[in-house]
Design a protein around this motif. Structure first.
Motif, PDB file in Angstrom:
ATOM      1  N   ILE A  57       0.849  -1.205   0.000  1.00 22.47           N
ATOM      2  CA  ILE A  57       0.000   0.000   0.000  1.00 22.47           C
ATOM      3  C   ILE A  57       0.878   1.246   0.000  1.00 22.47           C
ATOM      4  CG2 ILE A  57      -1.645   1.335   1.372  1.00 22.47           C
ATOM      5  CD1 ILE A  57      -2.938  -1.280   2.183  1.00 22.47           C
ATOM      6  N   LEU A  58       1.996   1.183   0.734  1.00 21.66           N
ATOM      7  CA  LEU A  58       2.902   2.335   0.741  1.00 21.66           C
ATOM      8  C   LEU A  58       3.507   2.558  -0.644  1.00 21.66           C
ATOM      9  CD1 LEU A  58       4.745   1.891   4.151  1.00 21.66           C
ATOM     10  CD2 LEU A  58       3.078   3.620   3.547  1.00 21.66           C
ATOM     11  N   ARG A  59       3.729   1.458  -1.366  1.00 26.20           N
ATOM     12  CA  ARG A  59       4.317   1.611  -2.697  1.00 26.20           C
ATOM     13  C   ARG A  59       3.291   2.106  -3.711  1.00 26.20           C
ATOM     14  NH1 ARG A  59       5.981  -3.493  -4.726  1.00 26.20           N
ATOM     15  NH2 ARG A  59       4.885  -4.496  -3.021  1.00 26.20           N
ATOM     16  N   CYS A  60       2.009   1.869  -3.402  1.00 26.26           N
ATOM     17  CA  CYS A  60       0.960   2.236  -4.345  1.00 26.26           C
ATOM     18  C   CYS A  60       0.637   3.717  -4.160  1.00 26.26           C
ATOM     19  CB  CYS A  60      -0.278   1.381  -4.089  1.00 26.26           C
ATOM     20  SG  CYS A  60      -1.508   1.494  -5.370  1.00 26.26           S
TER      21      CYS A  60
ATOM     22  N   LEU B 100      -2.555   4.481  -1.581  1.00 20.03           N
ATOM     23  CA  LEU B 100      -2.082   5.187  -0.388  1.00 20.03           C
ATOM     24  C   LEU B 100      -2.884   6.454  -0.066  1.00 20.03           C
ATOM     25  CD1 LEU B 100      -0.001   5.040   1.853  1.00 20.03           C
ATOM     26  CD2 LEU B 100       1.509   6.429   0.466  1.00 20.03           C
ATOM     27  N   ARG B 316       9.107   0.215  -7.096  1.00 15.81           N
ATOM     28  CA  ARG B 316       9.237   1.101  -5.937  1.00 15.81           C
ATOM     29  C   ARG B 316       8.088   0.908  -5.001  1.00 15.81           C
ATOM     30  NH1 ARG B 316      10.089   6.552  -9.263  1.00 15.81           N
ATOM     31  NH2 ARG B 316      11.333   5.666 -10.907  1.00 15.81           N
TER      32      ARG B 316
END
Lengths: 86, 316
Positions: A57-60, B100, B316
């Motif tokens: 989720i952080l990468r998205c 996010l 990433r």
């Protein structure tokens, strides 16, 4: 499947069935973050799975470019055993 | 609730409250202070929205390659989806939003909710003290407390009997108190404004890939939310936050189109699970998505992953 894993997956499934269909697609990855979370918990266990899902989720975010990124491509944990899906 | 959930919310409240107090001290009503804070928050994440918008526009450039992929894998939807996603990441474009920013909104919303019910209520109604007021009572309906008198939620009705009401209530645009639960005509007005602004902002934010059914679902969603909202009893100020956010989205989208031009609709394979089973789709969202969830659950992870080792290096 482990009862604990099922318990963690259940709310994600609920989200996929009830909430997600009404929203525009908001994930730039394939599989989507929620499917990724289900796969991760199922194959890697609750702790690792949740860490992987959080990391996903952080990468998205708007700076990433998304793409095809299955759980089996993760580099965070060394795979403990040959995963059943490969 | 676990402290891991409470702590960030408390932290956010402690961050927002002084800002609201500052806006109030320079002469703005509390309602305007909330609107200004919301606009500040949205301005802070404006670069993200610009980034997403540009990324969506880039889609037009790769339309020919996409057509080729669609022709090549027209019988293999999962494969087509993967190849499309690979194409996106190669060309650094993506028509979809990201997870996010949506996940991040949730703690903000929760902390606004609690801040209005507790800290801000104490600030507005009690000079910083907790008077023990029930959550659905506005400051305007509270008598001026004599000295250090503390209201008690249980005996509240008898406490205010016969006293002069309207102590330190502050009205804003007809709301007698932004920290109180809206009722009656005001609630209806706020709900209509919320639903209207939500629908409008999801219309302008509709991804170029959305099909008819999805558009309908997205428009119906705020109506469904209303049924969840009523039992939660959100303070009127929460509606202010929400409506402001929606209006900001509208203006922002309009501005982005003025600056960068329209996103032309491009045919994109949507991995919406209902696609393979068009039949069950029409029978309602719940059923269709249920089928979809089981379908995706049963689907084994797709086979073609040969190139993933190379790619994972630069993800990433």
């Amino acid at each position: 499947m482990h009862p604990l894993r099922s318990a963690v997956i259940a709310p994600i499934r609920l989200y996929q069935r009830l909430i997600s269909p009404a929203l525009p697609r908001s994930c730039k990855y394939e599989p989507t973050c929620s499917h990724y979370a289900v796969d991760a918990v199922r194959t890697e266990g609750v702790l690792r799975g949740l860490v992987l899902a959080t990391w996903r989720i952080l990468r998205c975010n708007p700076w990433s470019h998304g793409g095809y990124d299955p759980v089996s491509a993760q580099r965070l944990f060394r795979s403990r055993r040959s995963s059943p899906d490969s | 609730m676990p402290s891991a959930v409470i702590a960030p919310i408390q932290w956010l409240i402690e961050l927002f409250l002084p800002i609201l107090e500052f806006f109030h001290e320079i002469g703005l009503p509390w309602g305007v202070a909330i609107i200004v804070l919301t606009i500040c928050l949205r301005l802070a994440v404006l670069p993200l929205s610009v980034k997403s918008f540009k990324s969506m526009r880039g889609l037009q450039a790769i339309a020919p390659q996409m057509k080729a992929l669609q022709a090549k894998y027209k019988d293999d939807r999962p494969r087509l989806q993967q190849e499309t996603m690979k194409l996106y990441s190669q060309h650094k474009v993506n028509p979809f939003g990201s997870c996010l920013p949506i996940v991040v909104q949730i703690p903000f919303l929760i902390s606004f909710y609690y801040m209005l019910r507790t800290d801000l209520k104490f600030e507005i109604c009690g000079g910083g003290r907790d008077l023990g007021l029930p959550h659905d009572v506005g400051c305007g309906q509270v008598p001026n407390p004599p000295g250090d008198f503390i209201y008690n939620a249980q005996t509240f009705t008898s406490d205010i009997a016969g006293k002069t009401l309207g102590g330190f209530g502050e009205t804003f645009l007809g709301m007698h108190d932004i920290t109180a639960v809206a009722t009656g005509g005001l609630l209806i007005l706020l709900l209509v404004l919320y639903v209207g602004s939500q629908m409008a902002s999801s219309l302008v934010n509709m991804p170029p890939t959305a099909d008819k059914n999805q558009k309908r679902l997205m428009l119906a969603l705020p109506l469904v939310f209303v049924f969840f909202l009523i039992p939660i009893k959100p303070p009127a100020g929460l509606f202010l936050y929400w409506i402001t956010t929606n209006v900001f989205t509208l203006v922002q989208q309009w501005g982005l189109i003025q600056v960068y031009g329209h996103v032309k609709p491009v045919e994109v394979p949507e991995d919406e699970p209902e696609e393979p089973k068009k039949g069950s789709r029409s029978s309602g969202s719940g059923k269709a998505s249920g089928g979809a969830a089981t379908a995706t659950g049963a689907t084994p992870p797709p086979p073609p992953r040969k190139r993933k080792r190379k790619r994972s290096g630069r993800r990433r």
